[in-house]
Design a protein around this motif. Structure first.
Motif, PDB file in Angstrom:
ATOM      1  N   ALA A   1     -25.405 -11.637  -7.628  1.00 41.44           N
ATOM      2  CA  ALA A   1     -25.457 -12.251  -8.980  1.00 41.44           C
ATOM      3  C   ALA A   1     -23.863 -12.536  -9.316  1.00 41.44           C
ATOM      4  N   GLY A   2     -23.653 -13.334 -10.196  1.00 40.36           N
ATOM      5  CA  GLY A   2     -22.282 -13.740 -10.701  1.00 40.36           C
ATOM      6  C   GLY A   2     -22.195 -14.419 -12.162  1.00 40.36           C
TER       7      GLY A   2
ATOM      8  N   ASN B   1     -10.337 -19.021 -13.685  1.00 38.30           N
ATOM      9  CA  ASN B   1     -10.851 -18.567 -12.431  1.00 38.30           C
ATOM     10  C   ASN B   1     -11.592 -17.117 -12.724  1.00 38.30           C
ATOM     11  N   ASP B   2     -12.028 -16.892 -13.925  1.00 41.31           N
ATOM     12  CA  ASP B   2     -12.684 -15.674 -14.345  1.00 41.31           C
ATOM     13  C   ASP B   2     -13.899 -15.363 -13.452  1.00 41.31           C
ATOM     14  N   MET B   3     -14.183 -14.522 -12.893  1.00 43.98           N
ATOM     15  CA  MET B   3     -15.288 -14.262 -11.929  1.00 43.98           C
ATOM     16  C   MET B   3     -15.916 -12.836 -11.981  1.00 43.98           C
ATOM     17  N   VAL B   4     -17.214 -12.335 -11.939  1.00 40.74           N
ATOM     18  CA  VAL B   4     -17.542 -11.228 -11.734  1.00 40.74           C
ATOM     19  C   VAL B   4     -18.823 -11.456 -10.672  1.00 40.74           C
ATOM     20  N   LEU B   5     -18.686 -10.924  -9.686  1.00 38.12           N
ATOM     21  CA  LEU B   5     -19.557 -10.929  -8.581  1.00 38.12           C
ATOM     22  C   LEU B   5     -20.261  -9.585  -8.161  1.00 38.12           C
TER      23      LEU B   5
ATOM     24  N   TYR C   1     -17.261 -23.421  -8.459  1.00 40.52           N
ATOM     25  CA  TYR C   1     -18.209 -24.460  -8.091  1.00 40.52           C
ATOM     26  C   TYR C   1     -18.938 -23.958  -6.853  1.00 40.52           C
ATOM     27  N   ILE C   2     -18.098 -23.502  -5.741  1.00 41.42           N
ATOM     28  CA  ILE C   2     -18.824 -23.311  -4.374  1.00 41.42           C
ATOM     29  C   ILE C   2     -19.523 -22.158  -4.438  1.00 41.42           C
ATOM     30  N   THR C   3     -18.938 -20.869  -5.328  1.00 39.97           N
ATOM     31  CA  THR C   3     -19.747 -19.798  -5.438  1.00 39.97           C
ATOM     32  C   THR C   3     -21.127 -19.853  -6.053  1.00 39.97           C
ATOM     33  N   LYS C   4     -21.083 -20.656  -7.175  1.00 41.72           N
ATOM     34  CA  LYS C   4     -22.419 -21.014  -7.752  1.00 41.72           C
ATOM     35  C   LYS C   4     -23.444 -21.626  -6.894  1.00 41.72           C
TER      36      LYS C   4
ATOM     37  N   LEU D   1     -26.166  -7.200 -14.659  1.00 42.55           N
ATOM     38  CA  LEU D   1     -24.799  -7.696 -14.758  1.00 42.55           C
ATOM     39  C   LEU D   1     -24.734  -8.591 -15.730  1.00 42.55           C
ATOM     40  N   GLN D   2     -25.242  -9.259 -16.324  1.00 43.51           N
ATOM     41  CA  GLN D   2     -25.168 -10.049 -17.890  1.00 43.51           C
ATOM     42  C   GLN D   2     -25.151  -8.858 -18.772  1.00 43.51           C
ATOM     43  N   THR D   3     -25.988  -7.980 -18.726  1.00 41.86           N
ATOM     44  CA  THR D   3     -25.948  -6.847 -20.067  1.00 41.86           C
ATOM     45  C   THR D   3     -24.679  -5.950 -19.942  1.00 41.86           C
ATOM     46  N   ILE D   4     -24.198  -5.734 -18.731  1.00 39.84           N
ATOM     47  CA  ILE D   4     -22.961  -4.721 -18.881  1.00 39.84           C
ATOM     48  C   ILE D   4     -21.566  -5.565 -18.920  1.00 39.84           C
ATOM     49  N   VAL D   5     -21.748  -6.948 -18.587  1.00 38.54           N
ATOM     50  CA  VAL D   5     -20.569  -7.615 -18.764  1.00 38.54           C
ATOM     51  C   VAL D   5     -20.272  -7.947 -20.217  1.00 38.54           C
ATOM     52  N   LYS D   6     -21.367  -7.895 -21.052  1.00 38.36           N
ATOM     53  CA  LYS D   6     -21.128  -8.267 -22.582  1.00 38.36           C
ATOM     54  C   LYS D   6     -20.314  -7.075 -23.239  1.00 38.36           C
TER      55      LYS D   6
END
Length: 407
Positions: A46-47, A230-234, A60-63, A210-215
Protein backbone atom coordinates in the motif's frame (compact mmCIF):
# COMPACT_ATOMS: atom_id res chain seq x y z
CA UNK A 1 -0.75 -4.06 24.54
CA UNK A 2 2.86 -5.08 25.07
CA UNK A 3 5.15 -3.51 22.45
CA UNK A 4 8.90 -4.11 22.43
CA UNK A 5 11.22 -1.89 20.42
CA UNK A 6 14.10 -3.75 18.76
CA UNK A 7 17.00 -3.19 16.37
CA UNK A 8 16.89 -4.00 12.70
CA UNK A 9 14.88 -1.31 10.91
CA UNK A 10 13.22 -2.53 7.73
CA UNK A 11 14.91 -5.95 7.88
CA UNK A 12 13.67 -6.79 11.39
CA UNK A 13 10.53 -8.57 10.11
CA UNK A 14 10.89 -12.11 8.76
CA UNK A 15 11.83 -12.37 5.11
CA UNK A 16 13.08 -8.84 4.49
CA UNK A 17 16.56 -7.91 3.26
CA UNK A 18 18.05 -4.51 2.40
CA UNK A 19 21.14 -2.83 1.00
CA UNK A 20 22.60 0.58 0.27
CA UNK A 21 25.53 1.65 -1.91
CA UNK A 22 27.17 4.67 -3.57
CA UNK A 23 26.51 4.52 -7.31
CA UNK A 24 27.57 8.02 -8.32
CA UNK A 25 24.47 10.22 -8.05
CA UNK A 26 26.09 12.15 -5.21
CA UNK A 27 29.48 13.79 -5.73
CA UNK A 28 31.10 12.32 -2.63
CA UNK A 29 32.16 8.67 -2.84
CA UNK A 30 31.57 8.51 0.91
CA UNK A 31 27.82 9.15 0.58
CA UNK A 32 25.52 6.27 -0.30
CA UNK A 33 22.82 7.16 -2.81
CA UNK A 34 21.00 3.96 -3.85
CA UNK A 35 18.96 1.68 -1.59
CA UNK A 36 16.95 -1.51 -1.96
CA UNK A 37 14.36 -3.23 0.23
CA UNK A 38 13.44 -6.78 -0.76
CA UNK A 39 10.91 -9.31 0.49
CA UNK A 40 11.79 -12.94 -0.11
CA UNK A 41 8.14 -13.63 -0.96
CA UNK A 42 5.46 -11.48 -2.62
CA UNK A 43 3.87 -9.00 -0.22
CA UNK A 44 0.63 -7.10 0.11
CA UNK A 45 1.48 -3.45 -0.54
CA UNK A 46 0.00 0.00 0.00
CA UNK A 47 1.13 3.57 -0.55
CA UNK A 48 0.30 7.21 0.12
CA UNK A 49 1.69 10.15 -1.78
CA UNK A 50 2.15 13.91 -1.87
CA UNK A 51 -0.83 16.16 -2.52
CA UNK A 52 1.36 18.56 -4.50
CA UNK A 53 0.11 18.95 -8.09
CA UNK A 54 3.73 18.71 -9.23
CA UNK A 55 4.75 15.11 -8.60
CA UNK A 56 7.99 13.22 -9.03
CA UNK A 57 8.10 10.65 -11.83
CA UNK A 58 8.58 7.74 -9.36
CA UNK A 59 5.16 8.43 -7.84
CA UNK A 60 3.40 7.78 -11.15
CA UNK A 61 5.31 4.54 -11.74
CA UNK A 62 4.83 3.30 -8.16
CA UNK A 63 1.08 4.05 -8.30
CA UNK A 64 0.85 2.12 -11.56
CA UNK A 65 2.73 -0.85 -10.12
CA UNK A 66 0.52 -0.88 -7.03
CA UNK A 67 -2.74 -1.31 -8.93
CA UNK A 68 -2.51 -5.04 -8.18
CA UNK A 69 -1.89 -4.25 -4.46
CA UNK A 70 1.28 -6.38 -4.43
CA UNK A 71 5.02 -5.76 -4.53
CA UNK A 72 8.25 -7.50 -3.62
CA UNK A 73 10.93 -4.79 -3.66
CA UNK A 74 11.47 -1.03 -3.44
CA UNK A 75 14.42 0.74 -5.08
CA UNK A 76 15.19 4.24 -3.82
CA UNK A 77 17.74 6.80 -4.95
CA UNK A 78 18.85 10.03 -3.27
CA UNK A 79 20.71 12.95 -4.83
CA UNK A 80 18.09 13.51 -7.55
CA UNK A 81 14.29 13.79 -7.17
CA UNK A 82 13.62 12.84 -10.83
CA UNK A 83 10.93 15.52 -10.87
CA UNK A 84 9.98 18.02 -13.61
CA UNK A 85 11.89 15.95 -16.18
CA UNK A 86 8.92 15.17 -18.45
CA UNK A 87 8.82 11.88 -20.32
CA UNK A 88 12.54 11.42 -19.71
CA UNK A 89 11.84 11.24 -15.98
CA UNK A 90 9.01 8.73 -16.40
CA UNK A 91 11.09 6.53 -18.68
CA UNK A 92 13.99 6.52 -16.24
CA UNK A 93 11.79 5.78 -13.20
CA UNK A 94 10.30 2.88 -15.17
CA UNK A 95 13.76 1.73 -16.21
CA UNK A 96 14.88 1.64 -12.58
CA UNK A 97 12.16 -0.93 -11.93
CA UNK A 98 12.91 -3.03 -15.03
CA UNK A 99 16.64 -3.10 -14.32
CA UNK A 100 16.06 -4.08 -10.70
CA UNK A 101 13.44 -6.66 -11.65
CA UNK A 102 15.90 -8.36 -13.99
CA UNK A 103 18.49 -8.71 -11.21
CA UNK A 104 15.91 -10.19 -8.84
CA UNK A 105 14.20 -12.40 -11.46
CA UNK A 106 10.93 -10.57 -10.90
CA UNK A 107 8.48 -8.65 -13.08
CA UNK A 108 8.88 -4.87 -13.32
CA UNK A 109 5.52 -4.28 -11.64
CA UNK A 110 6.77 -6.21 -8.59
CA UNK A 111 9.19 -3.28 -8.00
CA UNK A 112 8.26 0.10 -6.50
CA UNK A 113 10.47 3.16 -6.94
CA UNK A 114 11.16 6.36 -5.00
CA UNK A 115 13.56 9.27 -5.45
CA UNK A 116 14.66 12.27 -3.41
CA UNK A 117 17.00 15.18 -4.04
CA UNK A 118 17.26 18.13 -6.41
CA UNK A 119 14.26 18.91 -8.65
CA UNK A 120 14.58 19.64 -12.38
CA UNK A 121 17.87 17.85 -13.06
CA UNK A 122 17.94 14.82 -15.43
CA UNK A 123 18.54 11.57 -13.59
CA UNK A 124 21.83 9.77 -14.27
CA UNK A 125 20.27 6.42 -15.10
CA UNK A 126 23.62 4.96 -16.18
CA UNK A 127 24.99 5.35 -12.65
CA UNK A 128 21.95 3.52 -11.30
CA UNK A 129 22.19 0.82 -13.98
CA UNK A 130 25.83 0.22 -13.13
CA UNK A 131 25.07 0.15 -9.40
CA UNK A 132 22.10 -2.23 -9.37
CA UNK A 133 24.14 -5.49 -9.63
CA UNK A 134 26.21 -4.56 -6.54
CA UNK A 135 23.09 -3.23 -4.78
CA UNK A 136 21.41 -6.60 -5.32
CA UNK A 137 24.49 -8.59 -4.35
CA UNK A 138 24.72 -6.75 -1.04
CA UNK A 139 21.15 -7.57 0.08
CA UNK A 140 21.26 -8.91 3.66
CA UNK A 141 19.55 -8.83 7.05
CA UNK A 142 22.26 -6.40 8.17
CA UNK A 143 21.70 -4.10 5.20
CA UNK A 144 19.11 -1.93 6.92
CA UNK A 145 21.75 0.53 8.14
CA UNK A 146 23.28 1.05 4.69
CA UNK A 147 19.81 1.39 3.15
CA UNK A 148 18.86 4.03 5.70
CA UNK A 149 22.06 5.97 4.96
CA UNK A 150 21.46 5.79 1.21
CA UNK A 151 18.12 7.63 1.30
CA UNK A 152 19.41 10.64 3.25
CA UNK A 153 19.83 14.11 1.74
CA UNK A 154 20.22 16.94 4.26
CA UNK A 155 19.28 14.62 7.12
CA UNK A 156 21.74 14.72 10.02
CA UNK A 157 20.88 11.28 11.37
CA UNK A 158 19.38 8.02 10.14
CA UNK A 159 15.72 7.47 10.97
CA UNK A 160 14.93 3.80 11.50
CA UNK A 161 13.04 1.77 14.05
CA UNK A 162 11.47 -1.64 14.61
CA UNK A 163 9.12 -3.23 17.10
CA UNK A 164 7.48 -6.53 17.88
CA UNK A 165 4.19 -7.51 19.47
CA UNK A 166 2.05 -10.63 19.62
CA UNK A 167 -1.19 -11.65 17.99
CA UNK A 168 -2.11 -14.80 19.86
CA UNK A 169 1.08 -16.89 19.93
CA UNK A 170 2.48 -15.33 16.74
CA UNK A 171 5.18 -12.67 17.02
CA UNK A 172 4.55 -9.81 14.63
CA UNK A 173 7.39 -7.48 13.66
CA UNK A 174 7.19 -4.04 12.04
CA UNK A 175 10.22 -2.13 10.75
CA UNK A 176 10.61 1.30 9.19
CA UNK A 177 13.09 3.72 7.74
CA UNK A 178 12.45 7.30 6.71
CA UNK A 179 14.17 10.41 5.49
CA UNK A 180 13.16 14.00 5.76
CA UNK A 181 14.71 17.22 6.90
CA UNK A 182 13.42 20.06 4.75
CA UNK A 183 10.62 20.79 2.27
CA UNK A 184 8.30 19.05 4.67
CA UNK A 185 4.60 19.74 5.13
CA UNK A 186 3.55 16.16 4.51
CA UNK A 187 -0.01 15.98 3.52
CA UNK A 188 1.03 12.98 2.45
CA UNK A 189 10.90 16.89 1.87
CA UNK A 190 11.23 15.64 1.04
CA UNK A 191 9.66 13.02 3.19
CA UNK A 192 9.94 9.34 2.35
CA UNK A 193 8.99 6.48 4.65
CA UNK A 194 9.19 2.74 4.03
CA UNK A 195 7.47 0.30 6.38
CA UNK A 196 7.82 -3.49 6.40
CA UNK A 197 5.98 -6.14 8.38
CA UNK A 198 5.68 -9.91 8.41
CA UNK A 199 2.00 -9.69 9.34
CA UNK A 200 -0.50 -11.53 7.18
CA UNK A 201 -3.27 -9.08 6.29
CA UNK A 202 -5.51 -8.43 3.30
CA UNK A 203 -4.25 -5.69 0.95
CA UNK A 204 -7.46 -3.74 1.50
CA UNK A 205 -7.03 -3.60 5.28
CA UNK A 206 -3.31 -2.92 4.94
CA UNK A 207 -4.17 0.14 2.88
CA UNK A 208 -6.81 1.24 5.37
CA UNK A 209 -4.40 0.83 8.29
CA UNK A 210 -1.78 2.91 6.46
CA UNK A 211 -4.30 5.66 5.68
CA UNK A 212 -5.37 5.70 9.33
CA UNK A 213 -1.91 6.03 10.85
CA UNK A 214 -0.52 8.52 8.31
CA UNK A 215 -3.26 10.98 9.28
CA UNK A 216 -2.10 11.04 12.91
CA UNK A 217 1.66 10.73 12.35
CA UNK A 218 3.34 11.94 9.16
CA UNK A 219 0.50 14.31 8.25
CA UNK A 220 1.01 16.11 11.54
CA UNK A 221 4.60 17.07 10.86
CA UNK A 222 5.71 20.33 9.32
CA UNK A 223 9.26 21.60 9.13
CA UNK A 224 8.83 24.57 6.80
CA UNK A 225 5.35 24.50 5.29
CA UNK A 226 6.59 23.37 1.84
CA UNK A 227 4.77 20.29 0.56
CA UNK A 228 7.32 18.28 -1.40
CA UNK A 229 6.81 16.90 -4.89
CA UNK A 230 8.08 13.46 -3.87
CA UNK A 231 6.48 12.66 -0.48
CA UNK A 232 5.72 8.97 -0.29
CA UNK A 233 4.93 6.35 2.35
CA UNK A 234 5.06 2.72 1.22
CA UNK A 235 4.27 -0.41 3.20
CA UNK A 236 4.87 -4.10 2.50
CA UNK A 237 3.32 -6.99 4.47
CA UNK A 238 4.67 -10.42 3.48
CA UNK A 239 2.73 -12.71 5.84
CA UNK A 240 5.76 -14.67 7.09
CA UNK A 241 4.71 -14.27 10.74
CA UNK A 242 2.15 -16.93 9.81
CA UNK A 243 -0.71 -15.43 11.80
CA UNK A 244 -4.24 -16.07 10.62
CA UNK A 245 -4.73 -13.54 7.84
CA UNK A 246 -6.48 -10.40 9.07
CA UNK A 247 -9.51 -9.83 6.83
CA UNK A 248 -11.78 -7.80 9.09
CA UNK A 249 -11.49 -4.99 11.63
CA UNK A 250 -11.29 -7.19 14.69
CA UNK A 251 -9.12 -6.97 17.80
CA UNK A 252 -6.10 -8.24 15.85
CA UNK A 253 -6.50 -5.47 13.29
CA UNK A 254 -6.83 -2.90 16.08
CA UNK A 255 -3.66 -4.22 17.74
CA UNK A 256 -1.78 -3.86 14.45
CA UNK A 257 -3.00 -0.28 13.96
CA UNK A 258 -1.99 0.58 17.52
CA UNK A 259 1.52 -0.81 17.03
CA UNK A 260 1.85 0.81 13.61
CA UNK A 261 0.77 4.18 15.01
CA UNK A 262 3.17 3.90 17.93
CA UNK A 263 6.17 3.21 15.69
CA UNK A 264 5.36 5.90 13.14
CA UNK A 265 4.65 8.56 15.74
CA UNK A 266 8.28 8.20 16.80
CA UNK A 267 9.40 8.26 13.17
CA UNK A 268 7.38 11.42 12.51
CA UNK A 269 8.80 13.17 15.57
CA UNK A 270 12.33 12.26 14.46
CA UNK A 271 11.66 13.91 11.10
CA UNK A 272 10.51 17.08 12.84
CA UNK A 273 13.47 16.96 15.22
CA UNK A 274 15.85 16.76 12.26
CA UNK A 275 14.38 19.75 10.42
CA UNK A 276 17.01 21.60 8.45
CA UNK A 277 19.00 23.73 10.88
CA UNK A 278 16.72 22.77 13.77
CA UNK A 279 17.91 22.93 17.35
CA UNK A 280 14.59 21.99 19.00
CA UNK A 281 11.62 19.69 18.50
CA UNK A 282 8.33 21.53 18.96
CA UNK A 283 5.10 19.79 19.88
CA UNK A 284 1.97 21.89 19.75
CA UNK A 285 -0.92 20.41 21.71
CA UNK A 286 -4.28 21.90 20.81
CA UNK A 287 -6.91 20.81 23.32
CA UNK A 288 -10.52 21.79 23.86
CA UNK A 289 -11.17 22.15 20.11
CA UNK A 290 -14.57 21.79 18.45
CA UNK A 291 -13.26 18.90 16.32
CA UNK A 292 -10.02 17.10 15.54
CA UNK A 293 -9.51 18.65 12.11
CA UNK A 294 -9.77 22.17 13.55
CA UNK A 295 -7.19 21.22 16.15
CA UNK A 296 -4.78 19.99 13.44
CA UNK A 297 -5.16 23.17 11.37
CA UNK A 298 -4.63 25.39 14.42
CA UNK A 299 -1.64 23.40 15.63
CA UNK A 300 0.04 23.48 12.23
CA UNK A 301 -0.52 27.23 12.00
CA UNK A 302 1.41 27.62 15.25
CA UNK A 303 4.37 25.41 14.33
CA UNK A 304 4.55 26.86 10.80
CA UNK A 305 4.69 30.45 12.02
CA UNK A 306 8.15 31.85 11.32
CA UNK A 307 7.72 34.19 14.27
CA UNK A 308 6.81 31.37 16.66
CA UNK A 309 9.66 29.24 15.33
CA UNK A 310 12.24 32.01 15.73
CA UNK A 311 10.94 32.79 19.24
CA UNK A 312 11.47 29.15 20.17
CA UNK A 313 14.97 29.25 18.68
CA UNK A 314 15.71 32.24 20.91
CA UNK A 315 13.99 30.68 23.97
CA UNK A 316 11.67 33.69 24.06
CA UNK A 317 8.25 33.15 25.73
CA UNK A 318 6.56 35.44 23.21
CA UNK A 319 3.13 33.85 23.50
CA UNK A 320 1.41 36.66 21.59
CA UNK A 321 2.85 35.15 18.40
CA UNK A 322 0.99 31.92 19.18
CA UNK A 323 -2.37 33.67 19.46
CA UNK A 324 -1.56 35.56 16.27
CA UNK A 325 -0.90 32.27 14.44
CA UNK A 326 -4.17 30.81 15.72
CA UNK A 327 -6.04 33.93 14.67
CA UNK A 328 -5.14 33.95 10.98
CA UNK A 329 -6.57 30.50 10.36
CA UNK A 330 -10.15 30.19 9.18
CA UNK A 331 -11.07 28.30 12.35
CA UNK A 332 -13.67 29.90 14.59
CA UNK A 333 -12.68 30.25 18.27
CA UNK A 334 -12.95 32.84 21.05
CA UNK A 335 -9.56 34.52 21.66
CA UNK A 336 -10.76 35.61 25.10
CA UNK A 337 -11.02 31.99 26.26
CA UNK A 338 -7.58 30.76 25.18
CA UNK A 339 -4.96 29.55 27.67
CA UNK A 340 -1.29 29.05 26.67
CA UNK A 341 1.52 27.32 28.54
CA UNK A 342 5.01 26.00 27.79
CA UNK A 343 6.45 22.69 28.99
CA UNK A 344 9.79 20.87 28.75
CA UNK A 345 12.03 18.66 30.85
CA UNK A 346 12.83 21.80 32.88
CA UNK A 347 9.22 22.27 34.01
CA UNK A 348 6.09 24.09 32.89
CA UNK A 349 4.84 27.66 32.97
CA UNK A 350 1.48 29.33 32.27
CA UNK A 351 1.85 32.50 30.23
CA UNK A 352 -1.67 33.36 29.04
CA UNK A 353 -5.09 32.92 30.68
CA UNK A 354 -8.35 33.67 28.89
CA UNK A 355 -6.49 35.52 26.16
CA UNK A 356 -4.76 37.84 28.61
CA UNK A 357 -1.22 37.94 30.04
CA UNK A 358 -0.24 36.21 33.24
CA UNK A 359 2.70 37.44 35.33
CA UNK A 360 5.48 34.87 34.96
CA UNK A 361 9.16 34.45 35.75
CA UNK A 362 11.09 35.27 32.57
CA UNK A 363 14.17 33.39 33.79
CA UNK A 364 12.13 30.25 34.45
CA UNK A 365 10.48 30.55 31.02
CA UNK A 366 13.90 30.92 29.39
CA UNK A 367 15.14 27.79 31.14
CA UNK A 368 12.07 25.81 30.04
CA UNK A 369 12.40 26.98 26.43
CA UNK A 370 16.14 26.31 26.31
CA UNK A 371 15.58 22.53 26.27
CA UNK A 372 15.75 20.35 23.14
CA UNK A 373 12.06 19.39 23.19
CA UNK A 374 9.35 21.98 23.84
CA UNK A 375 5.60 21.55 24.27
CA UNK A 376 3.33 24.46 23.38
CA UNK A 377 -0.02 23.76 25.03
CA UNK A 378 -3.12 25.66 23.89
CA UNK A 379 -6.58 25.17 25.44
CA UNK A 380 -9.48 26.64 23.43
CA UNK A 381 -12.31 25.60 25.78
CA UNK A 382 -14.58 24.91 22.81
CA UNK A 383 -15.12 21.14 22.89
CA UNK A 384 -13.62 17.76 23.66
CA UNK A 385 -11.33 17.30 20.65
CA UNK A 386 -7.57 17.59 20.55
CA UNK A 387 -4.55 17.02 18.29
CA UNK A 388 -0.79 17.00 18.64
CA UNK A 389 1.40 18.25 15.79
CA UNK A 390 5.18 18.42 15.48
CA UNK A 391 7.62 20.90 14.04
CA UNK A 392 10.92 22.57 14.83
CA UNK A 393 12.47 25.94 15.46
CA UNK A 394 13.90 28.16 12.73
CA UNK A 395 17.58 28.89 12.99
CA UNK A 396 20.23 30.72 10.97
CA UNK A 397 21.35 27.35 9.65
CA UNK A 398 18.06 26.75 7.74
CA UNK A 399 18.80 29.70 5.46
CA UNK A 400 22.40 28.58 5.01
CA UNK A 401 21.41 25.03 4.04
CA UNK A 402 18.72 26.09 1.59
CA UNK A 403 20.72 28.98 0.17
CA UNK A 404 23.30 26.60 -1.32
CA UNK A 405 21.32 23.35 -1.56
CA UNK A 406 22.22 22.72 -5.22
CA UNK A 407 25.93 23.16 -4.54
Amino acid sequence: MDIKYIDGGVTAPNGFLASGIHCGLKKSDLKKDLALIYSEVPAAAAGMYTKNKVKGAPIYITKEHLTNKKAQAIIINSGNANTCNGNDGLEKAKKMTTLQAKELNLKADDILVASTGVIGVPLNIDAIKNGIPLLTEKLSKDGFDDASSAIMTTDTFKKQLALEFYIGDKKITIGAMAKGSGMIEPNMGTMLSFITTDLSISPELLNEALQTIVKVTYNRVSVDGDTSTNDMVLMLANGLAENSTITEKDENYNAFVEALSSLNTIMAKNIAKDGEGATKLLECQIIGAANEQDAVVLGKSVINSSLVKTAMFGSDANWGRILCALGYTNIDFDPEKVDVSFESSAGSIDVCKAGSPLPFDEDKAKKILSQKEIIIKVNLYLGDSSAYVWGCDLSYEYVKINGDYRS
